[in-house]
Write a protein that holds these residues in place. Sequence first.
Motif, PDB file in Angstrom:
ATOM      1  N   ALA A 142       0.842  -1.168  -0.044  1.00  0.00           N
ATOM      2  CA  ALA A 142      -0.009  -0.255   0.138  1.00  0.00           C
ATOM      3  C   ALA A 142       0.913   1.308  -0.117  1.00  0.00           C
ATOM      4  CB  ALA A 142      -1.057  -0.001   1.363  1.00  0.00           C
ATOM      5  N   LYS A 143       2.020   1.305   0.767  1.00  0.00           N
ATOM      6  CA  LYS A 143       2.821   2.490   0.953  1.00  0.00           C
ATOM      7  C   LYS A 143       4.102   2.038   1.782  1.00  0.00           C
ATOM      8  CE  LYS A 143       2.569   7.376   1.782  1.00  0.00           C
ATOM      9  NZ  LYS A 143       1.806   8.490   2.365  1.00  0.00           N
ATOM     10  N   PHE A 144       5.232   2.719   1.245  1.00  0.00           N
ATOM     11  CA  PHE A 144       6.498   2.555   2.032  1.00  0.00           C
ATOM     12  C   PHE A 144       6.928   3.862   2.234  1.00  0.00           C
ATOM     13  CE2 PHE A 144      10.855   1.329   2.788  1.00  0.00           C
ATOM     14  CZ  PHE A 144      10.708  -0.124   3.196  1.00  0.00           C
ATOM     15  N   PRO A 145       6.331   4.673   3.200  1.00  0.00           N
ATOM     16  CA  PRO A 145       6.698   5.970   3.477  1.00  0.00           C
ATOM     17  C   PRO A 145       8.081   6.415   3.864  1.00  0.00           C
ATOM     18  CG  PRO A 145       5.329   5.291   5.129  1.00  0.00           C
ATOM     19  CD  PRO A 145       5.390   4.268   4.253  1.00  0.00           C
ATOM     20  N   THR A 146       8.520   7.575   4.179  1.00  0.00           N
ATOM     21  CA  THR A 146       9.760   8.028   4.594  1.00  0.00           C
ATOM     22  C   THR A 146       9.704   7.728   6.120  1.00  0.00           C
ATOM     23  OG1 THR A 146       8.867  10.161   5.010  1.00  0.00           O
ATOM     24  CG2 THR A 146      10.051  10.192   3.119  1.00  0.00           C
ATOM     25  N   ALA A 147      10.931   7.065   6.257  1.00  0.00           N
ATOM     26  CA  ALA A 147      11.338   6.633   7.631  1.00  0.00           C
ATOM     27  C   ALA A 147      10.754   5.161   7.943  1.00  0.00           C
ATOM     28  CB  ALA A 147      11.146   7.432   8.661  1.00  0.00           C
ATOM     29  N   ALA A 148      10.128   4.552   6.965  1.00  0.00           N
ATOM     30  CA  ALA A 148       9.544   3.219   7.074  1.00  0.00           C
ATOM     31  C   ALA A 148      10.840   2.158   7.276  1.00  0.00           C
ATOM     32  CB  ALA A 148       8.771   2.781   5.956  1.00  0.00           C
ATOM     33  N   LEU A 149      10.410   1.191   8.250  1.00  0.00           N
ATOM     34  CA  LEU A 149      11.285   0.154   8.547  1.00  0.00           C
ATOM     35  C   LEU A 149      10.762  -1.190   8.316  1.00  0.00           C
ATOM     36  CD1 LEU A 149      12.490   1.154  12.288  1.00  0.00           C
ATOM     37  CD2 LEU A 149      13.769   0.745  10.322  1.00  0.00           C
ATOM     38  N   ALA A 150      11.449  -1.909   7.241  1.00  0.00           N
ATOM     39  CA  ALA A 150      10.910  -3.374   7.184  1.00  0.00           C
ATOM     40  C   ALA A 150      12.134  -4.428   7.833  1.00  0.00           C
ATOM     41  CB  ALA A 150      10.598  -3.350   5.814  1.00  0.00           C
ATOM     42  N   VAL A 151      11.578  -5.280   8.389  1.00  0.00           N
ATOM     43  CA  VAL A 151      12.605  -6.244   8.553  1.00  0.00           C
ATOM     44  C   VAL A 151      12.389  -7.678   7.994  1.00  0.00           C
ATOM     45  CG1 VAL A 151      13.631  -7.617  10.679  1.00  0.00           C
ATOM     46  CG2 VAL A 151      12.728  -5.055  11.037  1.00  0.00           C
ATOM     47  N   LEU A 152      13.304  -8.362   7.610  1.00  0.00           N
ATOM     48  CA  LEU A 152      13.256  -9.312   6.613  1.00  0.00           C
ATOM     49  C   LEU A 152      13.966 -10.524   7.438  1.00  0.00           C
ATOM     50  CD1 LEU A 152      13.560  -7.701   3.460  1.00  0.00           C
ATOM     51  CD2 LEU A 152      11.575  -9.303   3.807  1.00  0.00           C
ATOM     52  N   ALA A 153      13.663 -11.855   7.538  1.00  0.00           N
ATOM     53  CA  ALA A 153      14.216 -12.658   8.363  1.00  0.00           C
ATOM     54  C   ALA A 153      14.372 -13.924   7.513  1.00  0.00           C
ATOM     55  CB  ALA A 153      13.739 -13.101   9.611  1.00  0.00           C
ATOM     56  N   TRP A 154      15.301 -14.492   7.432  1.00  0.00           N
ATOM     57  CA  TRP A 154      15.821 -15.764   6.650  1.00  0.00           C
ATOM     58  C   TRP A 154      16.854 -16.598   7.219  1.00  0.00           C
ATOM     59  CZ3 TRP A 154      20.163 -16.634   3.518  1.00  0.00           C
ATOM     60  CH2 TRP A 154      21.077 -15.508   3.441  1.00  0.00           C
ATOM     61  N   ARG A 155      16.986 -17.851   6.960  1.00  0.00           N
ATOM     62  CA  ARG A 155      18.172 -18.630   7.437  1.00  0.00           C
ATOM     63  C   ARG A 155      19.008 -18.938   6.408  1.00  0.00           C
ATOM     64  NH1 ARG A 155      18.266 -20.114  12.375  1.00  0.00           N
ATOM     65  NH2 ARG A 155      16.360 -19.997  13.794  1.00  0.00           N
ATOM     66  N   GLY A 156      20.291 -18.659   6.286  1.00  0.00           N
ATOM     67  CA  GLY A 156      21.239 -19.068   5.543  1.00  0.00           C
ATOM     68  C   GLY A 156      22.677 -19.060   5.830  1.00  0.00           C
ATOM     69  N   THR A 157      23.375 -19.678   4.945  1.00  0.00           N
ATOM     70  CA  THR A 157      24.829 -19.840   5.349  1.00  0.00           C
ATOM     71  C   THR A 157      25.695 -18.536   5.146  1.00  0.00           C
ATOM     72  OG1 THR A 157      25.352 -21.095   3.304  1.00  0.00           O
ATOM     73  CG2 THR A 157      24.874 -22.273   5.550  1.00  0.00           C
TER      74      THR A 157
END
Length: 182
Positions: A142-157
């Motif tokens: 919908a919207k990724f405004p200024t100062a937006a924070l997204a946290v993506l998690a994953w497992r990897g070597t």
Amino acid sequence: MIERAGAGPLRRLVVLRHAKSAWPEGVEDHRRPLAPRGLRDAPAAGRALAEIDCLPDLAVCSTAVRARRTWELASAQWGTPPPVRHDPRLYGAGVPDLLQVVRETPGEVETLLLVGHNPGLEDLVLELAGDGLDDTLERVRAKFPTAALAVLAWRGTGWPALAPGAALLTSFTVPRGKKPKR
């Protein structure tokens, strides 16, 4: 579906769009400063990361003035900020360039913070997130405004293995600083 129990340590990619910038006449885009709201919101973003215990091991920041200032104000909220690399590739970058920067991250880094610009950051989050908690994906779309924070998690070597759709969007917030009382 995301492999939530994959090989390797839990890694987190934190994506921070620069805070609200000003548009002074005669100032080229790369040199635009933060607006008053941006000066309030950037520290709020730093506090938000501390509150969810998601402080980075390394930050990679665009060389644009508004991104650098966002980084300075956000990281000033932490006891000891992590190392930062100012990378000109983040300025105006699309998903391929952003992924290249991420994939160059040293293997010992478990939490990486990118500070940059839209639409590249929003596109990167949507490219990497195969799923999201609650309504996080819908809110990013919908919207990724200024100062937006997204946290993506994953497992990897290692960071080179991060692939489209491999991450879980665990958090999406838009921290706002309080206006001063008059």
